[in-house]
Motif scaffolding. Structure first.
Motif, PDB file in Angstrom:
ATOM      1  N   ASN A  46      82.506  33.638  31.477  1.00 22.03           N
ATOM      2  CA  ASN A  46      82.530  34.095  32.868  1.00 22.03           C
ATOM      3  C   ASN A  46      83.785  33.690  33.645  1.00 22.03           C
ATOM      4  N   LEU A  47      84.439  32.564  33.354  1.00 21.23           N
ATOM      5  CA  LEU A  47      85.576  32.072  34.134  1.00 21.23           C
ATOM      6  C   LEU A  47      86.843  32.880  33.833  1.00 21.23           C
ATOM      7  N   ASP A  72      83.446  32.527  41.173  1.00 19.06           N
ATOM      8  CA  ASP A  72      82.680  31.366  40.747  1.00 19.06           C
ATOM      9  C   ASP A  72      82.835  30.233  41.750  1.00 19.06           C
ATOM     10  N   ARG A 129      84.805  24.657  34.948  1.00 21.07           N
ATOM     11  CA  ARG A 129      83.525  24.430  35.637  1.00 21.07           C
ATOM     12  C   ARG A 129      82.584  23.725  34.658  1.00 21.07           C
TER      13      ARG A 129
END
Length: 581
Positions: A46-47, A72, A129
């Protein structure tokens, strides 16, 4: 069996799960999970990676900036750096960039991490993250010195006697090493609605004049390094109000420099009517580049101390051509009150003017030779070596025809030649020295003239004519002398013979030589024949007479001698033969 769909799994994984829970299906599912789960742990799902990575450098302050477009939350950023001296980047390891670890903003300061300003550096950054990390951003490559910008300098102002004194402190020099490389640009303007901006180049300690009294001026200063084509940031704007200028009649005015062929003279005017003396002072130009106080480093010009003249020869202080100098005049009156004039700058090779060269002419059969002495004479090595002089030659025929074309040629040497000359013609020449590099030229030299020799054909004709005439005269004279000699010989032979006639015919000579038939050679020959005849006849007559006389004598005396007669006859015949010969 009941199928299930695990959220977030790719279709391949779902397909593997729908295959049932038998032994084969379980093995397939386990295999799929082993492939997928490590990717989730690596943070590649996702990042997003940071974008538009840039490094900003002001002096030695480094700032890394980037953009992040992901939505995010709780995302931090960490950067890495590597540097190398050569071109083999693969062998250099990436290291954490100090000051740019786990930062929450989209910029970070890593000034403490960079110590080598002239080597190549690579920088990259990623988002993080928890255990998830994004792919690394694109690599930003830099050489710190090349992208660094000069920071704003600090300035201090003082308003006094109608001028503004300014002192500039250089920007932080950790990056720039040598503060002497800085040059400073000043922008100044009146603090009004219709202000006009004026740009000046100043020294670290300088004076700003030509200002209106009691007026507020604002200014800002920028540091530059011209050699590297770097321009810095301007300082904050400072404003100051000028004071009234006190007019002091003691000060020297209109200070100017006159320089010709590296002989330097300072001239000025005196407004003070009373007795004053002058001291001429100079300052080495490089001292003004320093950030120290140079006010106590002014020196007096030799032989220009306590003088009353309004000029000074300061050639003795010019010890080189690479530097520059500042001069000023200190005036002291009878009350020991002094005043300093405005300063004038002297850059020897730029301030100096080139004088006209000296020219000498010589001429040969077909060439005009021009010998040039460089300005300043043969001893002036500075004029010859530093200016790289060239010479512009003008030459023309000096005749009454005003339309004669003036011809020009340029040479680098001090000896030039001109061909295609007209015989028996007056040529005039003048020469100008010039330097292309310094864009300087002298006045033309004094006009010099020389006449070419005459045509060679006419003298040859005259010489040939003279020689021919001389030979002809010699031939005629030889013939004439020969003729006179022959005539003389004949005359001498006729009138002054070398042998005399016999005594017994001398009384006939008068008649013979008075004969009109002796005027030519042929007549002489005929006369000789006649003379021979006459002589023979005469001799016969004489012989006859002698014979008669002899007979008479014999008859008278009764004696007769043949010997006498024979001898007499023989003598007469011999005489006649000699005369004929």
């Amino acid at each position: 069996m009941r199928s299930f769909r695990r959220p977030g799994l790719p279709v391949t994984v779902q397909g593997c799960a729908e295959g049932g829970m038998d032994g084969g299906a379980a093995a397939a599912l386990l295999s799929c999970l082993l492939v997928v789960l490590p990717l989730r742990c690596a943070g590649q799902t996702n990042l997003k990676s940071p974008e538009d990575v840039q490094v900003y450098v002001v002096n030695s302050n480094f700032t890394l900036r980037w953009n992040y477009t992901g939505n995010d939350t709780n995302v931090t950023f960490s950067a890495e750096c590597r540097w190398f001296e050569g071109y083999e980047t693969d062998k250099t390891e990436w290291k954490e960039l100090s000051g740019c670890q786990k930062v929450t903003r989209t910029e970070c300061d890593f000034s403490s991490a960079i110590t080598e300003y002239y080597d190549t550096h690579h920088v990259r950054i990623r988002a993080e993250r928890r255990e998830e990390v994004s792919p690394w951003s694109s690599i930003f490559e830099m050489i710190p010195y090349c992208i660094a910008q000069i920071g704003p300098p600090e300035i201090a102002l003082q308003s006094t006697n109608g001028v503004i004194k300014i002192k500039v402190s250089p920007p932080e020099t950790k990056m720039w090493i040598n503060p002497l490389n800085f040059k400073y640009n000043l922008v100044i303007w009146e603090n009004s609605s219709n202000a006009e901006f004026r740009s000046l180049s100043i020294f670290p300690t300088d004076i700003i004049d030509d200002l209106a009294p009691v007026t507020t001026y604002c200014l800002k200063v920028q540091a530059t390094i011209p050699l590297d084509l770097k321009e810095g940031l301007f300082s904050p704007i400072h404003c100051v109000k000028t004071t009234r200028k006190v007019n002091d009649l003691v000060c020297a005015t209109n200070v100017s420099v006159f320089a010709l062929n590296m002989k330097f003279y300072l001239h000025w005017n005196n407004q003070y009517k009373q007795h004053v003396t002058y001291n001429v002072q100079y300052l080495m130009g490089y001292l003004k580049k320093l950030h120290d106080d140079y006010s106590v480093k002014w020196l007096s010009v030799p032989r220009c101390e306590n003088i009353t003249d309004t000029q000074c020869n300061f050639s003795s202080i010019i010890i080189g051509t690479s530097g520059f100098y500042y001069l000023r005049v200190q005036t002291v009156n009878e009350y020991n009150k002094s005043c300093l004039s405005d300063e004038v700058k002297v850059d020897p090779l730029i301030t100096n003017e080139i004088g006209p060269p000296d020219v000498k002419l010589d001429i040969s059969d077909v060439l005009l030779h021009i010998q040039i002495s460089p300005p300043g004479g043969s001893e002036s090595e500075v004029m010859r070596d530093h200016y790289d002089l060239s010479y512009r030659i003008l030459y023309w025929k000096n005749s009454s025809n005003n339309e004669e074309e003036i011809k020009m040629k340029e040479i680098k040497q001090t000896i030039g030649t001109v061909s295609d000359l007209t015989p028996s013609t007056l040529y005039c020449v003048k020469v100008q020295a010039f330097s292309e590099f310094y864009n300087k030229s002298s006045h033309y030299s004094k006009e010099e003239c020389i006449k070419t020799p005459g045509d060679k054909i006419l003298p040859l004709i005259i010489l040939a004519t003279f020689v021919t005439a001389l030979i002809a005269v010699c031939l005629v004279a030889t013939i004439l002398v020969f003729a006179l000699y022959q005539a003389y010989s004949k005359i001498k032979y006729v009138f002054f013979p070398s042998c005399q006639p016999p005594l017994n015919i001398e009384h006939f000579g008068g008649q013979l030589f008075s004969s009109p038939y002796l005027s030519t050679t042929e007549e002489v020959i005929e006369n000789c024949s006649i003379i021979e005849t006459i002589i023979i006849e005469e001799v016969n007559q004489i012989d006859f007479k002698d014979d008669k006389h002899s007979k008479q004598s014999s008859r008278d005396s009764g004696n007769y001698s043949n010997d006498d007669d024979t001898s007499g006859s023989k003598v007469s015949e011999e005489m006649v033969e000699k005369e004929i010969v």
